[in-house]
Design a protein around this motif. Structure first.
Motif, PDB file in Angstrom:
ATOM      1  N   ALA A  73       0.884  -1.510   0.553  1.00  0.00           N
ATOM      2  CA  ALA A  73       0.310   0.031   0.292  1.00  0.00           C
ATOM      3  C   ALA A  73       0.550   1.124  -0.016  1.00  0.00           C
ATOM      4  O   ALA A  73       2.120   1.023   0.636  1.00  0.00           O
ATOM      5  CB  ALA A  73      -0.823  -0.082   1.756  1.00  0.00           C
ATOM      6  N   VAL A  74       0.457   2.552  -1.010  1.00  0.00           N
ATOM      7  CA  VAL A  74       1.381   3.557  -0.423  1.00  0.00           C
ATOM      8  C   VAL A  74      -0.272   4.508  -0.508  1.00  0.00           C
ATOM      9  O   VAL A  74      -0.552   4.706  -0.524  1.00  0.00           O
ATOM     10  CB  VAL A  74       1.906   3.990  -2.135  1.00  0.00           C
ATOM     11  CG1 VAL A  74       0.875   3.252  -3.786  1.00  0.00           C
ATOM     12  CG2 VAL A  74       2.869   4.940  -2.402  1.00  0.00           C
ATOM     13  N   TYR A  75       0.957   5.463   0.064  1.00  0.00           N
ATOM     14  CA  TYR A  75       0.039   6.754   1.221  1.00  0.00           C
ATOM     15  C   TYR A  75       0.065   7.649  -0.076  1.00  0.00           C
ATOM     16  O   TYR A  75       2.110   8.376  -0.738  1.00  0.00           O
ATOM     17  CB  TYR A  75       0.451   7.224   2.144  1.00  0.00           C
ATOM     18  CG  TYR A  75      -0.102   8.861   2.771  1.00  0.00           C
ATOM     19  CD1 TYR A  75      -1.478   9.412   2.480  1.00  0.00           C
ATOM     20  CD2 TYR A  75       1.245  10.460   2.884  1.00  0.00           C
ATOM     21  CE1 TYR A  75      -1.663  10.377   2.999  1.00  0.00           C
ATOM     22  CE2 TYR A  75       0.603  11.217   2.805  1.00  0.00           C
ATOM     23  CZ  TYR A  75      -0.707  11.544   3.362  1.00  0.00           C
ATOM     24  OH  TYR A  75      -0.804  12.402   3.760  1.00  0.00           O
ATOM     25  N   VAL A  76      -0.397   8.813  -0.439  1.00  0.00           N
ATOM     26  CA  VAL A  76       0.730   8.831  -1.875  1.00  0.00           C
ATOM     27  C   VAL A  76      -0.133  11.019  -1.460  1.00  0.00           C
ATOM     28  O   VAL A  76      -1.720  11.161  -1.145  1.00  0.00           O
ATOM     29  CB  VAL A  76      -0.479   9.431  -3.163  1.00  0.00           C
ATOM     30  CG1 VAL A  76       0.032  10.303  -4.336  1.00  0.00           C
ATOM     31  CG2 VAL A  76      -0.148   7.838  -3.973  1.00  0.00           C
ATOM     32  N   LEU A  77       0.373  12.006  -1.058  1.00  0.00           N
ATOM     33  CA  LEU A  77       0.036  13.463  -1.305  1.00  0.00           C
ATOM     34  C   LEU A  77       0.080  14.301  -3.090  1.00  0.00           C
ATOM     35  O   LEU A  77       1.243  14.370  -2.688  1.00  0.00           O
ATOM     36  CB  LEU A  77       0.683  13.960  -0.403  1.00  0.00           C
ATOM     37  CG  LEU A  77       0.319  15.415   0.774  1.00  0.00           C
ATOM     38  CD1 LEU A  77      -1.479  15.568   0.740  1.00  0.00           C
ATOM     39  CD2 LEU A  77       1.436  15.935   1.355  1.00  0.00           C
ATOM     40  N   HIS A  78      -0.516  14.740  -3.132  1.00  0.00           N
ATOM     41  CA  HIS A  78      -0.320  15.138  -4.495  1.00  0.00           C
ATOM     42  C   HIS A  78      -1.620  16.440  -4.826  1.00  0.00           C
ATOM     43  O   HIS A  78      -2.595  16.708  -3.860  1.00  0.00           O
ATOM     44  CB  HIS A  78      -0.934  14.332  -4.961  1.00  0.00           C
ATOM     45  CG  HIS A  78      -2.373  13.968  -5.681  1.00  0.00           C
ATOM     46  ND1 HIS A  78      -2.935  14.405  -7.055  1.00  0.00           N
ATOM     47  CD2 HIS A  78      -2.891  12.955  -5.126  1.00  0.00           C
ATOM     48  CE1 HIS A  78      -4.526  13.744  -6.709  1.00  0.00           C
ATOM     49  NE2 HIS A  78      -4.254  12.595  -5.770  1.00  0.00           N
ATOM     50  N   ALA A  79      -0.597  17.746  -5.054  1.00  0.00           N
ATOM     51  CA  ALA A  79      -1.489  18.638  -5.758  1.00  0.00           C
ATOM     52  C   ALA A  79      -3.526  18.346  -6.509  1.00  0.00           C
ATOM     53  O   ALA A  79      -2.507  18.070  -7.211  1.00  0.00           O
ATOM     54  CB  ALA A  79      -0.951  19.888  -6.742  1.00  0.00           C
ATOM     55  N   SER A  80      -3.907  19.252  -6.424  1.00  0.00           N
ATOM     56  CA  SER A  80      -5.182  18.558  -6.881  1.00  0.00           C
ATOM     57  C   SER A  80      -5.162  19.629  -8.718  1.00  0.00           C
ATOM     58  O   SER A  80      -4.780  20.417  -8.722  1.00  0.00           O
ATOM     59  CB  SER A  80      -6.699  19.611  -6.218  1.00  0.00           C
ATOM     60  OG  SER A  80      -7.426  19.227  -7.141  1.00  0.00           O
ATOM     61  N   HIS A  81      -5.443  18.785 -10.004  1.00  0.00           N
ATOM     62  CA  HIS A  81      -4.706  19.190 -10.903  1.00  0.00           C
ATOM     63  C   HIS A  81      -6.098  20.182 -11.274  1.00  0.00           C
ATOM     64  O   HIS A  81      -6.166  21.215 -12.329  1.00  0.00           O
ATOM     65  CB  HIS A  81      -4.444  18.449 -11.711  1.00  0.00           C
ATOM     66  CG  HIS A  81      -3.857  18.259 -13.312  1.00  0.00           C
ATOM     67  ND1 HIS A  81      -2.345  19.160 -13.443  1.00  0.00           N
ATOM     68  CD2 HIS A  81      -4.324  18.246 -14.260  1.00  0.00           C
ATOM     69  CE1 HIS A  81      -2.310  19.426 -14.365  1.00  0.00           C
ATOM     70  NE2 HIS A  81      -3.277  18.666 -15.437  1.00  0.00           N
ATOM     71  N   THR A  82      -7.528  19.302 -11.605  1.00  0.00           N
ATOM     72  CA  THR A  82      -8.348  19.546 -11.734  1.00  0.00           C
ATOM     73  C   THR A  82      -9.082  20.440 -11.212  1.00  0.00           C
ATOM     74  O   THR A  82      -9.976  20.995 -11.975  1.00  0.00           O
ATOM     75  CB  THR A  82      -9.151  19.192 -12.850  1.00  0.00           C
ATOM     76  OG1 THR A  82      -9.239  17.607 -13.071  1.00  0.00           O
ATOM     77  CG2 THR A  82      -7.766  18.084 -14.119  1.00  0.00           C
TER      78      THR A  82
END
Length: 473
Positions: free
Chosen positions: A115-124
């Motif tokens: 399992a991987v935790y991903v934090l990312h900017a919203s693109h749309t």
């Protein structure tokens, strides 16, 4: 990837704060049974079973033989937050950059069986700034790969806007008109009220939104804004005036802006007491200046007209007494981009904040600061050499840095910066006050041309540009 993101593969329990993410990761890890390379069973993680408490924010994708993924489930809360539903759609049908971004994480999680935790900017998404997701690969009973994803908006634009409004120095209030069955407007419902307005209105409620203004704002009648608000709603024309509030033996002055807003209005009250006091002192001290409007309406500083009069006077004084005189011109870096990104309301706040920084740094009664125009400001410093002007600039840079005004558009860092031009009056080179200002303006232009966040010093023969030493992290 063009989309900003951060991955956490190991030590998720110590690196993540979201309790739902932690609970899901522990559940997935327990069902994996501590067998590296093995995946939990999809049936053991049914949405109506162990995942039920999290199902409203879950999405599920089935891996297809051609390497694509098909959306098979989407929770109600995620549909609301994401303004969409991937159920029944291939991943490749989404916007290409988003599809490639998600496919990469799905494939990596499947290949690692982690399992991987991903934090990312919203693109749309127009309402979400950043997402945090937990991507969990699982295996169906037929052996096919599935990916379960928990989705949570870490930062929403609505929460960010509320934070920005609460940090604004202006008192801001929006009202909705309530009408009786005959359509007659009779009361006001509060839809937005920041902390500055709560203080101004003498409010004790932690959140004024949804309350009637006459019941929740103790000083509403004393503020005397009712008639202005009704006039704005009826005529759809803005109202601009000044408001004096008695406070003990003194007065508090506000610049009031009321604009129509749907079936209601928005109020913005700016404290201009300090500039009013300065204006009254100046008018009392010099009868000639009583006929001049010396105040800049937005920042409360002296305006261009006042600057022209004062600079002419100080140049004449410097010639008569053979005293030094320095002038500093400064300009907010990349202000057009700042205004386009944050909007003009926050842009106005920015101009006022910078004005407060400049006014707070000058210490002598003879020094003055004015808004030259737009995002430019000018300081006139009697009995000051070029080095003294540079020393003041460095104190302004430190004060602005300490203020920590955010600027997400700046290519130099995360904080708002200024560029400066400094000149010392030279009777041989400055036949007029205008020529004197032109040399400072040329130094400012050179500082901006060489990268901004710099100081241009107008020496006798050339212009020296110095970089700021402050870190803009």
């Amino acid at each position: 990837m063009a989309i900003w993101h951060k991955q956490v593969w190991s030590s998720i329990d110590s690196a993540v704060d979201n309790p739902d993410v932690l609970a899901l990761h522990r559940l997935w890890s327990r069902l994996q049974g501590g067998r590296p390379g093995q995946l939990p069973s999809l049936s053991a993680l049914a949405m109506e079973g162990p995942l039920a408490p999290f199902a409203s924010r879950m999405t599920a994708y089935e891996a297809l033989p051609d390497g694509d993924y098909m959306g098979r489930y989407c929770g109600e809360q995620f549909r609301h937050d994401a303004r969409g539903d991937p159920t029944g759609q291939r991943l490749s049908q989404q916007e290409p950059e988003i599809a490639a971004f998600q496919r990469e994480h799905f494939n990596q999680a499947a290949q690692r069986a982690q399992a991987v935790y991903v934090l990312h900017a919203s693109h749309t998404n127009p309402w979400v700034l950043t997402w945090e997701r937990l991507v969990m690969p699982v295996r169906a009973d037929d052996g096919r790969l599935w990916v379960l994803v928990f989705n949570d908006p870490l930062e929403s634009r609505a929460r960010l806007l509320e934070t920005v409004l609460d940090s604004a120095s202006d008192a801001i209030l929006t009202l909705r008109s309530l009408r009786d069955p005959l359509g007659v407007q009779h009361r006001w419902l509060i839809t937005v009220a920041n902390r500055a307005f709560a203080r101004l209105g003498g409010c004790t409620l932690p959140n004024l939104r949804g309350h009637l203004v006459d019941e929740s704002v103790p000083l509403w009648e004393q503020l005397g804004l009712e008639a202005d608000c009704r006039a704005v709603v009826q005529t759809r024309q803005p109202c601009r005036r000044e408001l004096e509030q008695r406070r003990g033996e003194g007065s508090q002055w506000y610049s009031v802006h009321i604009d129509p807003l749907l079936d209601g209005c928005v109020l913005r009250l700016t404290d201009i007491t300090a500039s009013k006091d300065k204006e009254h002192a100046l008018l009392a001290d010099n009868a000639e200046l009583r006929q001049l409007a010396w105040q800049d309406g937005l920042t409360g500083l002296l305006n261009r007209r006042a600057l022209d009069v004062i600079l002419e006077r100080e140049v004449a004084r410097a010639l008569r007494l053979s005293e030094p005189l320095a002038v500093v011109m400064c300009d907010i870096d990349h202000f057009k981009a700042f205004n386009d990104f944050y909007g003009h309301l926050i842009g106005d706040d920015c101009l006022r904040e910078v004005g407060q920084v400049l006014g707070g740094v000058i210490q002598r009664a003879t020094d003055m600061v004015a808004r030259y125009g737009g995002e430019e400001f000018t300081l006139v410093l009697p009995n000051t050499r070029l080095t003294g002007g540079l020393d003041l600039v460095q104190r302004i840079q430190q004060a602005l840095h300490d203020r920590g005004l955010p600027d997400a558009t700046s290519p130099n860092g995360k904080l708002l910066t200024l560029s400066f031009g400094v000149a010392e009056f030279d009777p041989r080179r400055d036949p007029t006050a205008h020529a004197f200002m032109q040399r400072a303006d040329s130094a400012l232009y050179r500082a901006k041309h060489q990268g901004r966040n710099r100081v241009g010093l107008a020496h006798a023969q050339d212009i020296e540009v110095l970089e700021s030493t402050l870190t803009l992290a």
